[in-house]
Design a protein around this motif. Structure first.
Motif, PDB file in Angstrom:
ATOM      1  N   LYS A 117       0.857  -1.177   0.000  1.00  0.00           N
ATOM      2  CA  LYS A 117       0.000   0.000   0.000  1.00  0.00           C
ATOM      3  C   LYS A 117       0.892   1.225   0.000  1.00  0.00           C
ATOM      4  N   GLY A 118       0.735   2.076  -1.023  1.00  0.00           N
ATOM      5  CA  GLY A 118       1.529   3.289  -1.102  1.00  0.00           C
ATOM      6  C   GLY A 118       0.802   4.482  -0.508  1.00  0.00           C
ATOM      7  N   THR A 119       1.274   5.659  -0.792  1.00  0.00           N
ATOM      8  CA  THR A 119       0.611   6.883  -0.374  1.00  0.00           C
ATOM      9  C   THR A 119      -0.686   7.050  -1.172  1.00  0.00           C
ATOM     10  N   PRO A 120      -1.587   7.933  -0.729  1.00  0.00           N
ATOM     11  CA  PRO A 120      -2.825   8.147  -1.500  1.00  0.00           C
ATOM     12  C   PRO A 120      -2.549   8.523  -2.953  1.00  0.00           C
ATOM     13  N   GLU A 134       0.120   7.485  -4.654  1.00  0.00           N
ATOM     14  CA  GLU A 134       0.696   6.314  -5.328  1.00  0.00           C
ATOM     15  C   GLU A 134      -0.336   5.211  -5.556  1.00  0.00           C
ATOM     16  N   GLY A 135      -1.213   4.980  -4.581  1.00  0.00           N
ATOM     17  CA  GLY A 135      -2.151   3.856  -4.675  1.00  0.00           C
ATOM     18  C   GLY A 135      -1.451   2.566  -4.293  1.00  0.00           C
ATOM     19  N   PHE A 136      -1.398   1.625  -5.220  1.00  0.00           N
ATOM     20  CA  PHE A 136      -0.703   0.362  -4.994  1.00  0.00           C
ATOM     21  C   PHE A 136       0.751   0.465  -5.442  1.00  0.00           C
ATOM     22  N   VAL A 137       1.621  -0.250  -4.737  1.00  0.00           N
ATOM     23  CA  VAL A 137       3.026  -0.353  -5.143  1.00  0.00           C
ATOM     24  C   VAL A 137       3.307  -1.817  -5.449  1.00  0.00           C
ATOM     25  N   LEU A 138       3.681  -2.083  -6.672  1.00  0.00           N
ATOM     26  CA  LEU A 138       3.920  -3.448  -7.138  1.00  0.00           C
ATOM     27  C   LEU A 138       5.418  -3.672  -7.289  1.00  0.00           C
ATOM     28  N   THR A 139       5.916  -4.767  -6.749  1.00  0.00           N
ATOM     29  CA  THR A 139       7.341  -5.088  -6.814  1.00  0.00           C
ATOM     30  C   THR A 139       7.538  -6.418  -7.525  1.00  0.00           C
ATOM     31  N   ILE A 171      19.542 -11.137  -7.765  1.00  0.00           N
ATOM     32  CA  ILE A 171      18.191 -10.644  -8.043  1.00  0.00           C
ATOM     33  C   ILE A 171      18.178  -9.122  -8.102  1.00  0.00           C
ATOM     34  N   ILE A 172      17.210  -8.593  -8.846  1.00  0.00           N
ATOM     35  CA  ILE A 172      16.985  -7.152  -8.947  1.00  0.00           C
ATOM     36  C   ILE A 172      15.508  -6.900  -8.690  1.00  0.00           C
ATOM     37  N   LEU A 173      15.191  -5.856  -7.932  1.00  0.00           N
ATOM     38  CA  LEU A 173      13.810  -5.498  -7.640  1.00  0.00           C
ATOM     39  C   LEU A 173      13.399  -4.291  -8.469  1.00  0.00           C
ATOM     40  N   TYR A 174      12.239  -4.392  -9.094  1.00  0.00           N
ATOM     41  CA  TYR A 174      11.669  -3.294  -9.855  1.00  0.00           C
ATOM     42  C   TYR A 174      10.315  -2.928  -9.254  1.00  0.00           C
ATOM     43  N   LYS A 175      10.097  -1.625  -9.030  1.00  0.00           N
ATOM     44  CA  LYS A 175       8.866  -1.160  -8.397  1.00  0.00           C
ATOM     45  C   LYS A 175       8.111  -0.231  -9.328  1.00  0.00           C
ATOM     46  N   GLY A 176       6.796  -0.266  -9.178  1.00  0.00           N
ATOM     47  CA  GLY A 176       5.940   0.647  -9.911  1.00  0.00           C
ATOM     48  C   GLY A 176       4.680   0.902  -9.115  1.00  0.00           C
ATOM     49  N   SER A 177       4.132   2.095  -9.196  1.00  0.00           N
ATOM     50  CA  SER A 177       2.933   2.441  -8.437  1.00  0.00           C
ATOM     51  C   SER A 177       1.825   2.881  -9.374  1.00  0.00           C
ATOM     52  N   GLY A 178       0.592   2.773  -8.879  1.00  0.00           N
ATOM     53  CA  GLY A 178      -0.556   3.180  -9.681  1.00  0.00           C
ATOM     54  C   GLY A 178      -1.832   3.095  -8.873  1.00  0.00           C
ATOM     55  N   LYS A 179      -2.862   3.797  -9.308  1.00  0.00           N
ATOM     56  CA  LYS A 179      -4.147   3.760  -8.615  1.00  0.00           C
ATOM     57  C   LYS A 179      -4.759   2.361  -8.651  1.00  0.00           C
ATOM     58  N   THR A 180      -4.455   1.630  -9.710  1.00  0.00           N
ATOM     59  CA  THR A 180      -4.876   0.234  -9.814  1.00  0.00           C
ATOM     60  C   THR A 180      -3.638  -0.622 -10.027  1.00  0.00           C
ATOM     61  N   LEU A 181      -3.776  -1.927  -9.803  1.00  0.00           N
ATOM     62  CA  LEU A 181      -2.651  -2.835  -9.995  1.00  0.00           C
ATOM     63  C   LEU A 181      -2.250  -2.923 -11.459  1.00  0.00           C
ATOM     64  N   PHE A 182      -3.232  -2.824 -12.343  1.00  0.00           N
ATOM     65  CA  PHE A 182      -2.920  -2.868 -13.769  1.00  0.00           C
ATOM     66  C   PHE A 182      -2.085  -1.654 -14.168  1.00  0.00           C
ATOM     67  N   GLU A 183      -2.439  -0.492 -13.617  1.00  0.00           N
ATOM     68  CA  GLU A 183      -1.658   0.709 -13.897  1.00  0.00           C
ATOM     69  C   GLU A 183      -0.258   0.586 -13.329  1.00  0.00           C
ATOM     70  N   ALA A 184      -0.135   0.017 -12.119  1.00  0.00           N
ATOM     71  CA  ALA A 184       1.184  -0.166 -11.509  1.00  0.00           C
ATOM     72  C   ALA A 184       2.054  -1.087 -12.355  1.00  0.00           C
ATOM     73  N   THR A 185       1.446  -2.111 -12.926  1.00  0.00           N
ATOM     74  CA  THR A 185       2.191  -3.029 -13.791  1.00  0.00           C
ATOM     75  C   THR A 185       2.721  -2.313 -15.025  1.00  0.00           C
TER      76      THR A 185
END
Length: 379
Positions: free
Chosen positions: A39-42, A44-49, A73-87
């Protein structure tokens, strides 16, 4: 003539089967081994790793990989209001296309689980690339990102290590349960459990069972109640039961070698009750109580103590979940299979009925072997 025609048809089929029309070269994909949702900030919405294997360092020895670089390993992060957007926001950060066929781990943070994972389930089921065999976990008191980032000493890829740790925890100790995405998605509306993960320093350890109800985190089951749940679900394959003696609190260690649990619903005057029958066989793994194991009466006493210990663990978890009105045991399904007509009459009230239903637990224990010695060194 017919033979020539059949041969021509066969050769035609071979032409269509030749080649790999959808092939992807290894140097064109990024192999994802683990996925985390936070859970990100309002804003960011969702944060997907995504935990991605680093091809160059994954093949190196432990000594060479510790000398520098980003590790295997390498970690990549993305945020979005929805999980699809975060992807979609994460994808441009990688020079390769995400490849999920080797994904083994799906971690959801406790904050996301508290708010509900309905959006997450919708996203997963609509995406045909997510594997239903991925192991599902809840991150306790931590972000999923930090769990995926943690290093594991025996396996360079932490996702593999965590999954194997859970498997062994269920197989050897019987305090945890493996749950895949596919298993959870078969019926996410009923109360069910998901194993928890927790950071202990820089290591990751299996910690408790999260009870999910209406797709939200409702409770945590800790030891020894967690093992009581596995006794009910007939998931115990091997574990250790410690029994006390004077003056030692845990002087005898019994290794469970075989167990079987049967759960039945009994109907009396339209009031259901549940009967649980557990049969357990054990061997003596340790005796620091100077017990004479050649005496049948002493063995009988140990068997009775063992039955009482198992029963107490089962009674404890039933009492806890009845108080919370969470039927994680599947007693409702047992009642339905016993009397479908009655079940259709009371299924809407089962949540309240479950909290009051009488549960009778019977445990029969047998000690088969005493090991290589019949007398303890403490004698």
């Amino acid at each position: 003539m017919i033979r020539k025609f059949a041969l021509s048809l066969l050769l035609l089929f071979v032409l269509f089967l030749a080649g790999c029309w959808n092939r992807e070269e290894l140097n064109e994909v990024a192999i994802v081994t683990g996925i985390g949702v936070d859970k990100g900030t309002p804003e960011e919405g969702f944060v997907l790793t995504y935990q991605v294997v680093a091809p160059r360092t994954a093949a190196l020895t432990k000594q060479s990989s510790e000398s520098g670089g980003n590790g295997p390993i390498i970690l990549y992060k993305g945020s979005g209001k929805t999980l699809f957007e975060a992807t979609r926001r994460t994808a441009p950060k990688l020079p390769r296309r995400l490849f999920f066929s080797h994904s083994r781990l799906f971690v959801i943070s406790e904050k996301v689980a508290n708010d509900g994972i309905g959006d997450l389930l919708d996203f997963i089921e609509r995406n045909d690339e997510f594997r239903p065999t991925m192991q599902l976990f809840i991150a306790r008191n931590s972000d999923a990102y930090n769990l995926l980032k943690a290093s594991t000493p025996l396996d360079k890829i932490s996702s593999n290590s965590i999954v194997e740790e859970t498997r062994l925890s269920q197989k050897i100790w019987g305090n945890n349960l493996q749950v895949t995405l596919g298993e959870y998605l078969t019926n996410p509306q009923i109360p069910t459990v998901i194993p928890g993960l927790q950071l202990s320093g820089s290591d990751v350890k299996v910690s408790g069972l999260a009870v999910m109800n209406d797709q939200k985190l409702a409770d945590w089951i800790e030891e020894p109640e967690a093992r009581g749940l596995l006794w009910i679900k007939n998931k115990i394959r091997s574990t250790v039961v410690s029994l006390g003696c004077k003056p030692k609190q845990n002087g005898v260690g019994l290794v469970i070698t075989r167990s079987d649990t049967k759960v039945r619903a009994l109907m009396t005057t339209n009031q259901p009750s549940i009967q649980i029958q557990v049969t357990a066989e054990a061997s003596i793994g340790e005796d620091d109580c100077a017990i004479d194991l050649t005496d049948p009466d002493e063995i009988t006493k140990l068997e009775k103590k063992m039955s009482n210990q198992i029963k107490s663990e089962i009674d404890a978890v039933i009492l806890q979940e009845q108080h919370k009105k969470l039927d994680v045991f599947g007693f409702g399904g047992t009642v339905m299979r016993s009397d479908k007509r009655y079940w259709h009459e009371i299924k809407d009230e089962w949540k309240d009925l479950f909290s009051q239903v009488a549960v009778k637990v019977e445990v029969a224990s047998v000690i088969r072997r005493s090991g290589m010695r019949s007398k303890s060194f403490s004698t």
